[in-house]
Design an enzyme around this catalytic site. Structure first.
Site, PDB file in Angstrom:
ATOM      1  N   HIS A   1       0.815  -1.214   0.000  1.00  0.00           N
ATOM      2  CA  HIS A   1       0.000   0.000   0.000  1.00  0.00           C
ATOM      3  C   HIS A   1       0.848   1.264   0.000  1.00  0.00           C
ATOM      4  CE1 HIS A   1      -4.265  -1.539   1.030  1.00  0.00           C
ATOM      5  NE2 HIS A   1      -3.572  -2.486   0.419  1.00  0.00           N
TER       6      HIS A   1
ATOM      7  N   HIS B   1      -2.263 -12.764  -2.118  1.00  0.00           N
ATOM      8  CA  HIS B   1      -3.421 -13.008  -1.265  1.00  0.00           C
ATOM      9  C   HIS B   1      -3.400 -14.407  -0.666  1.00  0.00           C
ATOM     10  CE1 HIS B   1      -6.068  -9.609  -3.094  1.00  0.00           C
ATOM     11  NE2 HIS B   1      -5.467  -9.219  -1.988  1.00  0.00           N
ATOM     12  N   THR B   2      -2.410 -15.194  -1.037  1.00  0.00           N
ATOM     13  CA  THR B   2      -2.226 -16.480  -0.370  1.00  0.00           C
ATOM     14  C   THR B   2      -1.955 -16.275   1.118  1.00  0.00           C
ATOM     15  OG1 THR B   2      -1.062 -18.597  -0.505  1.00  0.00           O
ATOM     16  CG2 THR B   2       0.276 -16.627  -0.760  1.00  0.00           C
TER      17      THR B   2
ATOM     18  N   THR C   1      -7.053 -18.820   1.438  1.00  0.00           N
ATOM     19  CA  THR C   1      -6.539 -20.192   1.363  1.00  0.00           C
ATOM     20  C   THR C   1      -6.703 -20.907   2.702  1.00  0.00           C
ATOM     21  OG1 THR C   1      -4.275 -19.657   2.068  1.00  0.00           O
ATOM     22  CG2 THR C   1      -4.792 -19.379  -0.279  1.00  0.00           C
TER      23      THR C   1
ATOM     24  N   ASP D   1       2.432 -19.798  -0.838  1.00  0.00           N
ATOM     25  CA  ASP D   1       2.555 -20.807  -1.888  1.00  0.00           C
ATOM     26  C   ASP D   1       1.619 -20.428  -3.033  1.00  0.00           C
ATOM     27  OD1 ASP D   1       0.010 -21.439  -0.967  1.00  0.00           O
ATOM     28  OD2 ASP D   1       0.626 -23.285   0.047  1.00  0.00           O
TER      29      ASP D   1
END
Length: 287
Positions: free
Chosen positions: A40, A160-161, A177, A184
């Site tokens: 950000h 975003h994992t 996830t 990953d």
């Protein structure tokens, strides 16, 4: 503000700060929010006007109170503890270093970090960061404005994992996830599965399947984690250096002297962090 002098002393401080960030992130399970902070601060860059970008301006109340930055005061406060011990390091460098370490300690790829960013107190106008409710054209508008590519859009979306959305911050709730403290390629695997109970898919996630080029990359990364790691490391480095022009020889020296140690230590810490991943709900307010 003037750029820092990246001499031997500054590099020693960076090495110490990296070590402290590893410990902090592992102990607090705060890798997701540290990565979000780095993104950000950098994601406000405008290539045409050469404003915004990874310059530490997000530390100012005017910017960290933007709607898209809700909750990031937690990460800013955590970084202050490291900054207090290493006042010579710029906020701009510290925030990007935190993002690199967050990926590293959760099992992700090594990302070459080149220090030397200068701080700024000039905050960009609100609205430069991606809106999670929008589609693929919006993503292209935002990332192309920064000078990034379709590959960068999809690779960085794979970040975003890590972590989860919080309703009080974004209006959305849940992790992407099953193991939100492990870096990953499962974000892409889950995306191709469709809706799954308990897992989040934002409009900006789903839209990656609607565009042919985006979908091609999603399918590639879902089946080839090495390809994802390679492209993610490249895209993350690009994002972290938007508007920043490091001295090429100094940058190469920094990269050559740190990448091997970074790699070896990262593997050990990653194993420890992943092992404790099942406790993420207990500490989710720190993400």
């Amino acid at each position: 503000m003037a750029a820092p002098i990246v001499d031997a002393e500054y590099l020693k401080e960076i090495t110490k700060a990296r070590r402290e960030l590893r410990s902090l992130i592992a102990n607090k399970n705060c890798a997701p929010i540290m990565l979000r902070l780095a993104w950000h601060d950098a994601g406000t860059y405008d290539a045409q006007s050469k404003t915004g970008g990874p310059n530490g301006s997000i530390r100012n109340e005017e910017e960290h109170t933007h709607g898209a930055n809700s909750g990031l005061k937690i990460a800013l406060d955590l970084c202050e503890g490291v900054k207090a011990k290493h006042p010579k390091i710029t906020y701009a460098d510290l925030y990007q270093l935190a993002g690199v370490v967050a990926v590293e300690v959760t099992g992700g790829p090594d990302i070459v970090f080149v220090p030397g960013r200068k701080d700024s107190n000039v905050c960009p106008k609100e609205g430069r960061l991606p809106d999670a409710k929008q589609g693929f054209q919006h993503l292209r508008d935002v990332f192309y404005r920064m000078g990034l590519s379709d590959k960068d859009i999809v690779a960085l979306s794979g970040g975003h994992t890590l972590g989860r959305a919080h309703p009080e911050r974004s209006g959305f709730d849940g992790p992407w996830t099953q193991e939100p403290l492990k870096f990953d390629n499962s974000y892409f695997v889950e995306l191709l599965k469709g809706e799954s109970e308990g897992l989040l898919k934002l409009p900006t996630d789903k839209t990656l399947l609607e565009d042919p080029e985006f979908r091609r990359l999603v399918e590639l990364y879902a089946k080839d984690e090495d390809a994802f790691f390679r492209d993610y490391a490249e895209s993350h480095k690009k994002l972290s250096e938007l508007g920043f022009n490091p001295n090429s020889s100094a940058g190469k020296a920094v990269a050559d002297s740190t990448i091997l140690a970074q790699s070896a230590f990262g593997v050990a810490v990653a194993a420890a962090v992943v092992a404790f991943g099942y406790f993420y709900e207990i500490r989710k307010r720190m993400k």
